[in-house]
Design an enzyme around this catalytic site. Structure first.
Site, PDB file in Angstrom:
ATOM      1  N   SER A 306       1.014  -1.155  -0.029  1.00 36.02           N
ATOM      2  CA  SER A 306      -0.010  -0.024   0.065  1.00 36.02           C
ATOM      3  C   SER A 306       0.915   1.262  -0.071  1.00 36.02           C
ATOM      4  O   SER A 306       1.942   1.203   0.290  1.00 36.02           O
ATOM      5  CB  SER A 306      -0.971   0.182   1.275  1.00 36.02           C
ATOM      6  OG  SER A 306      -0.157   0.417   2.393  1.00 36.02           O
ATOM      7  N   ASP A 307       0.357   2.371  -0.271  1.00 34.77           N
ATOM      8  CA  ASP A 307       0.984   3.663  -0.238  1.00 34.77           C
ATOM      9  C   ASP A 307       0.735   3.764   1.267  1.00 34.77           C
ATOM     10  O   ASP A 307      -0.065   3.235   1.967  1.00 34.77           O
ATOM     11  CB  ASP A 307       0.390   4.921  -1.010  1.00 34.77           C
ATOM     12  CG  ASP A 307       1.367   5.929  -1.339  1.00 34.77           C
ATOM     13  OD1 ASP A 307       2.319   6.020  -0.422  1.00 34.77           O
ATOM     14  OD2 ASP A 307       1.357   6.672  -2.069  1.00 34.77           O
ATOM     15  N   LEU A 308       1.360   4.985   1.765  1.00 34.12           N
ATOM     16  CA  LEU A 308       1.390   4.991   3.256  1.00 34.12           C
ATOM     17  C   LEU A 308      -0.133   5.494   3.948  1.00 34.12           C
ATOM     18  O   LEU A 308      -0.599   6.301   3.135  1.00 34.12           O
ATOM     19  CB  LEU A 308       2.211   6.233   3.660  1.00 34.12           C
ATOM     20  CG  LEU A 308       2.217   6.358   5.216  1.00 34.12           C
ATOM     21  CD1 LEU A 308       2.894   5.418   6.139  1.00 34.12           C
ATOM     22  CD2 LEU A 308       3.306   7.672   5.522  1.00 34.12           C
ATOM     23  N   ASN A 309      -0.676   4.736   4.619  1.00 33.21           N
ATOM     24  CA  ASN A 309      -1.944   4.775   5.133  1.00 33.21           C
ATOM     25  C   ASN A 309      -3.050   4.779   4.075  1.00 33.21           C
ATOM     26  O   ASN A 309      -4.246   4.998   4.495  1.00 33.21           O
ATOM     27  CB  ASN A 309      -2.156   6.431   5.755  1.00 33.21           C
ATOM     28  CG  ASN A 309      -1.198   6.507   6.874  1.00 33.21           C
ATOM     29  OD1 ASN A 309      -0.542   5.490   7.783  1.00 33.21           O
ATOM     30  ND2 ASN A 309      -0.950   7.840   7.353  1.00 33.21           N
ATOM     31  N   SER A 310      -2.819   4.079   3.131  1.00 36.20           N
ATOM     32  CA  SER A 310      -4.219   4.043   2.066  1.00 36.20           C
ATOM     33  C   SER A 310      -5.121   2.980   2.618  1.00 36.20           C
ATOM     34  O   SER A 310      -6.090   2.841   1.920  1.00 36.20           O
ATOM     35  CB  SER A 310      -3.233   3.915   0.728  1.00 36.20           C
ATOM     36  OG  SER A 310      -2.856   2.529   0.558  1.00 36.20           O
TER      37      SER A 310
END
Length: 774
Positions: A306-310
Site C-alpha cells: 500500500s501507499d502510506l496509510n492508504s
C-alpha cells in the site's frame, strides 16, 4: 571426532527454511507451517523505520521503539529507516552518514534475528526515485529531468548507482520508478514522473527496473524496484493530489497501464497502490487491478504494498469501510499484500481474520510473497552489510560524475534567439540573478535528504567553477520564489546594467523546511498566510490553481530584460510554468527542472558551450490553465481554438533545440511479416558536434476505436559529429502497432498507417505510409 558428530547432528536438526540449498518454495512452506497468525501478520506490516534506531555520537543501536514493535507486532518490514528530512526530523546532526547507516541496519537485523522465535530478517524499504533519500548519498535530477534525457541507457546506469548506494547501507527495496502519466501540471507531484507519454514512461520504467534489480537481486548491490502508483494517479481532478480519477477502462489500458505492464515484464518485483479511486473503486481495494490485470494478465510474481496509510484511508478518506478491520479485509482480499503504515493491517487484520472475513490461504499467500523476496535476496544467509564499503562507495567521484551527466542530458534549450548561447567564456562582467541562482535546496527537488554545504553545486557556483577569476561575477538574489517582503529588484537591475550579459535563474521549489507542517502521509500542508512564505510551491501536497511564476519573479524578469542586456533565463522547477512573456521577450531560455547536486556545473557546461544541449520536453507546456488538459496525444477529434487563444501548447511534448542543426532525408518504409521497418538518413548539418532525439510517431487513418491524433512509438538519442551522417532504422513490432480495440482486446488492425519521423511531437521531418491488409 566428537565435535564433527555434534556438528552433523546440529545440521540435521536445522529447520528446512534455514537450509540455503533447499528450494525457495519449500523453505517458504516450511516457515509458514511454523508461524503463528500474529507472526504472519507482522511479516506484512511495515511501520515507519526512522524511529527504530538511536544515535549517540558515532554509536548507533536499535531503539526501544523497535524492541517494542518486534515484541508486540512481530515486525517483518520497515519503511524509510534511513530517510532524513524535515518530516522525519532527521538532520545532519542526528541522522546517519552512510557508514553509520550500515551499522544501524546491521543492528536492526542482529536484534531481530537473535530476539525472535524464528529469526526472520527484516525487509527494509527505502525512498529512491532520484537517489537514495538518505544523508550523504548522490542526488540525481528528479524524474521529470530523467525523462527529458530520452536516454534509457543512461537512466539504467543511474538506477544501478542508486541501487548500489541503497543496498550497501542495508536497504533491500527501492521505491521507484514513478510511472504515473503527468497529464495534469497543476498536480504537485509532476516532478516525480517521466512526463505525459506512456511510451516514454515505459522505456524509463524498464530502465529503472533493470538498473535497480540487475540480473540477480542477491548480488549485494541491487534492490527490488517498487512501481508507483498503481494506477492512474497522475491526472487527478482539478490537480488535487490523491483525488479521484474518472477514466474509462479502455483509456486505462491504452494510456495509464502500459508503463506498469512494461516494467512488470522487465521483472519488477514490487508494486505500490495509489491513493486515488478509479470509477469509484479505491486502488488499494481494487481486485481487478491487483489480481485480474497485474497477476493473471501480466504474470506479476512480486508483492503489492500500500501507499502510506492508504488501507486505513478506505475508511478515513474514501468512506467505503466502516472500520479498520473492514478496510484490512477489503485490501488483502483484493490482493494487497503488505501494509505501509503498521496499522492498516496489524490488529485490524487480526480482527478480520478472527471474524472469518480473511482466510488462512489469503493470509499465507500475502506472507509468502514477502518471504520469497527475503529468501531470494539471501537475507536468511547474510542479512548484514559492510559499513566500510558504504563509506567508500556511496557518493563516490564516479557517481557524482554520473549525476552531472544525467543533469546535462536533461537540460532543454527552449529558445536561442540570434544564437545568444553559448556565451563566451571571455566575458568581462556577468550578472547572476534570481531566487534559484544560489539556493541549493531549491535545486534538488522533493524526496531529498539534508545536504552538507558544498555537496550541491548551485548555478552561481557552477558558473564560478567554469569562469574562474577571468570574469567579474555579480550575484543578486532579486526576490524569493513566493515571498515578496524582501525583494531587491533595483539592486538586480543595477547589476544587470553593469554586466555584459545576465543569467537569471527563476522557477519554483520543492524544498521543505522545519517550519513546514505535514499530514500523516508526509505530504506538506499548504500555508496560505503567514508573515513569510517558504519557497515551496511544488512537491507532494503543493497543488497549484495557476501555473504562473509566483512572488515578484515576473516583475524581476521584466525589469532585468528592460535593461537591454543579453539575458539567459534558466528555469529550475518541478512542473511546467507559464512562460508566455518569457517566450516572447527573453532571447535565450534553458529548462533544467530540478537538476540535482551537479546541476550548477551541468548548467554552466551548457551555457558556455562545453556541452551541446539535447534534452526534450517530456510534458507539454500550456499557455494557460484554461487549456488543460493539453497533452499531445489526445484522441480525435482535433481540438479547436478558444476565443482568447489557440488550443496549442506554448511548447509541445518532445520539443528541444540544439546549438547545431540536423537534416532528415531518404525515408524508406517496408511492412512485411508483421513488422514495419522505417529507414532514413540523419545528418548534422551544423558546425558543432551534437545530439538529436529522433522521435517516431504513428497514426491510423481509420480504426475501430477512437485513437490519438498521433502517438510516439519509438525514439533514440543519437550523437553526431559536425557534418556526420548516419543511416538509422526503427522496427515497429506488434507491441508498437496494436491497439485496445472495441472488444477490449489488444490487436493489430488492418488499415493505412502514417509514420512521422519527427524532432518533436509537432515538428514532423519525414512522413510516409504503409498498409496492413486484413
Amino acid at each position: 571426532m566428537i565435535n564433527t558428530i555434534a556438528f552433523a547432528q546440529n545440521k540435521a536438526k536445522l529447520p528446512l527454511y534455514k537450509n540455503a540449498k533447499a528450494p525457495v518454495e519449500s523453505r517458504i512452506k516450511d516457515l509458514l507451517s511454523r508461524m503463528t497468525v500474529e507472526e504472519k501478520v507482522g511479516q506484512i506490516s511495515m511501520p515507519l523505520g526512522w524511529p527504530m534506531y538511536t544515535k549517540n555520537g558515532n554509536e548507533v543501536e536499535v531503539s526501544e521503539a523497535f524492541k517494542k514493535s518486534l515484541k508486540e507486532e512481530y515486525t517483518g518490514m520497515l519503511w524509510a529507516t534511513l530517510r532524513a528530512d524535515p518530516w522525519t526530523k532527521k538532520t545532519l546532526a542526528n541522522g546517519l552518514n552512510p557508514e553509520l547507516a550500515a551499522r544501524a541496519t546491521n543492528a536492526i537485523q542482529k536484534y531481530a534475528i537473535e530476539n525472535t522465535r524464528l529469526g526472520i530478517p527484516v525487509l527494509l524499504s527505502e525512498e529512491a526515485p532520484h537517489g537514495h533519500m538518505a544523508i550523504g548519498t548522490t542526488v540525481f535530477p528528479t524524474s521529470i529531468g530523467q525523462g527529458s534525457t530520452f536516454d534509457p541507457e543512461l537512466i539504467q546506469k543511474m538506477a544501478a548507482a542508486i541501487a548500489e548506494e541503497t543496498r550497501l547501507q542495508g536497504g533491500h527495496v527501492g521505491y521507484g520508478p514513478v510511472l504515473d502519466l503527468a497529464r495534469e501540471p497543476r498536480w504537485s507531484r509532476v516532478e516525480e514522473t517521466y512526463g505525459e507519454d506512456q511510451v516514454l514512461n515505459s522505456r524509463m520504467g524498464e530502465a529503472m527496473v533493470k538498473g535497480f534489480q540487475g540480473k540477480n537481486i542477491n548480488s549485494g548491490v541491487n534492490v527490488v524496484a517498487t512501481l508507483k502508483h498503481f494506477a492512474a494517479y497522475g491526472a487527478p481532478e482539478g490537480g488535487h493530489n490523491g483525488s479521484s480519477i474518472n477514466v474509462g477502462l479502455r483509456s486505462l489500458h491504452q494510456f495509464y497501464l502500459p508503463p506498469f505492464k512494461a516494467a512488470v515484464k522487465a521483472g519488477a518485483l514490487s508494486v505500490m497502490t495509489a491513493y486515488n479511486s478509479i470509477d469509484g473503486i479505491p486502488c488499494s481495494s481494487n481486485e481487478m487491478l491487483l489480481n485480474d490485470i497485474l497477476r493473471k494478465d501480466w504474470g506479476f510474481k512480486g508483492f503489492v504494498v500500500s501507499d502510506l496509510n492508504s488501507i486505513s484511508g478506505l475508511k478515513a478518506n474514501h468512506h467505503i469501510a466502516e472500520s479498520g478491520a473492514e478496510a484490512a479485509e477489503m485490501s488483502i482480499n483484493a490482493g494487497l499484500d503488505a501494509d505501509l503504515s503498521g496499522f492498516g493491517y496489524g490488529k485490524a487484520l487480526l480482527t478480520a481474520i478472527q471474524s472469518g472475513k480473511v482466510s488462512s490461504q489469503v493470509l499465507d499467500t500475502a506472507v509468502s510473497r514477502v518471504l520469497r523476496i527475503k529468501f531470494n535476496m539471501g537475507l536468511f544467509e547474510n542479512p548484514y552489510v559492510n559499513p566500510e564499503l558504504a563509506k567508500q562507495k556511496v557518493r563516490s567521484a564516479e557517481k557524482v560524475a554520473l549525476a552531472r551527466q544525467v543533469a546535462r542530458e536533461s537540460i532543454i534549450l527552449l529558445k536561442n534567439q540570434d544564437k545568444l548561447l553559448p556565451l563566451s567564456k571571455s566575458l568581462k562582467n556577468l550578472a547572476v540573478i534570481g531566487p534559484n541562482a544560489d539556493q541549493f535546496y531549491n535545486q534538488i527537488g522533493d524526496y531529498s535528504a539534508p545536504q552538507s554545504v558544498g555537496n550541491v553545486v548551485t548555478v552561481l557556483q557552477g558558473i564560478k567553477n567554469k569562469l574562474g577569476d577571468n570574469t567579474k561575477i555579480t550575484y543578486v538574489k532579486g526576490c524569493a520564489i513566493r515571498d515578496t517582503t524582501s525583494s531587491n529588484i533595483e539592486e538586480a537591475v543595477s547589476a544587470a546594467k553593469k554586466a555584459d550579459a545576465v543569467v537569471i535563474v527563476l522557477g519554483g521549489s520543492s524544498a521543505r523546511d522545519f517550519k513546514t507542517e505535514y499530514i500523516e502521509t508526509g505530504a506538506a500542508k499548504i500555508q496560505t498566510g503567514g508573515n513569510q512564505l517558504s519557497d515551496m510551491e511544488s512537491g507532494e501536497g503543493y497543488d497549484r490553481a495557476t501555473l504562473d511564476l509566483l512572488g515578484d519573479q515576473i516583475k524581476l524578469l521584466k525589469a532585468v530584460v528592460k535593461t537591454g542586456k543579453p539575458v539567459v533565463l534558466v528555469l529550475i522547477k518541478g512542473r511546467p510554468l507559464n512562460l508566455n512573456w518569457a517566450a516572447e521577450h527573453v532571447p535565450a531560455i534553458l529548462d533544467a527542472w530540478y537538476p540535482g547536486q551537479e546541476g550548477g556545473n551541468a548548467i554552466a557546461d551548457v551555457i558556455f558551450g562545453d556541452y551541446n544541449p539535447a534534452g526534450r520536453l517530456p510534458i507539454s507546456v500550456p499557455k494557460s490553465v484554461g487549456q488543460l488538459p493539453v497533452y499531445y496525444n489526445a484522441r480525435y477529434p482535433e481540438k479547436h481554438d478558444y476565443i482568447e487563444m489557440d488550443a496549442k501548447p506554448l511548447y509541445s511534448f518532445g520539443y528541444g533545440l540544439s546549438y547545431t542543426t540536423f537534416d532528415y532525408q531518404n525515408l524508406k518504409i517496408k511492412y512485411e511479416n508483421g513488422l514495419a521497418t522505417v529507414n532514413f538518413d540523419l545528418k548534422n548539418t551544423g558546425s558543432l558536434d551534437g545530439e538529436e532525439v529522433v522521435q517516431l510517431y504513428l497514426k491510423m487513418k481509420t480504426s475501430s476505436v477512437v485513437l490519438p491524433t498521433k502517438q510516439l512509438k519509438q525514439f533514440k538519442r543519437i550523437a553526431l559529429k559536425a557534418g556526420e551522417r548516419k543511416n538509422l532504422t526503427f522496427v515497429l513490432n506488434q507491441n508498437d502497432l496494436e491497439i485496445y480495440n472495441a472488444q477490449m482486446k489488444w490487436a493489430v488492425e488492418a488499415g493505412e498507417y502514417s509514420v512521422m519521423v519527427s524532432s518533436s511531437s509537432d515538428q514532423v521531418r519525414l512522413e510516409g505510409k504503409f498498409k496492413i491488409e486484413k
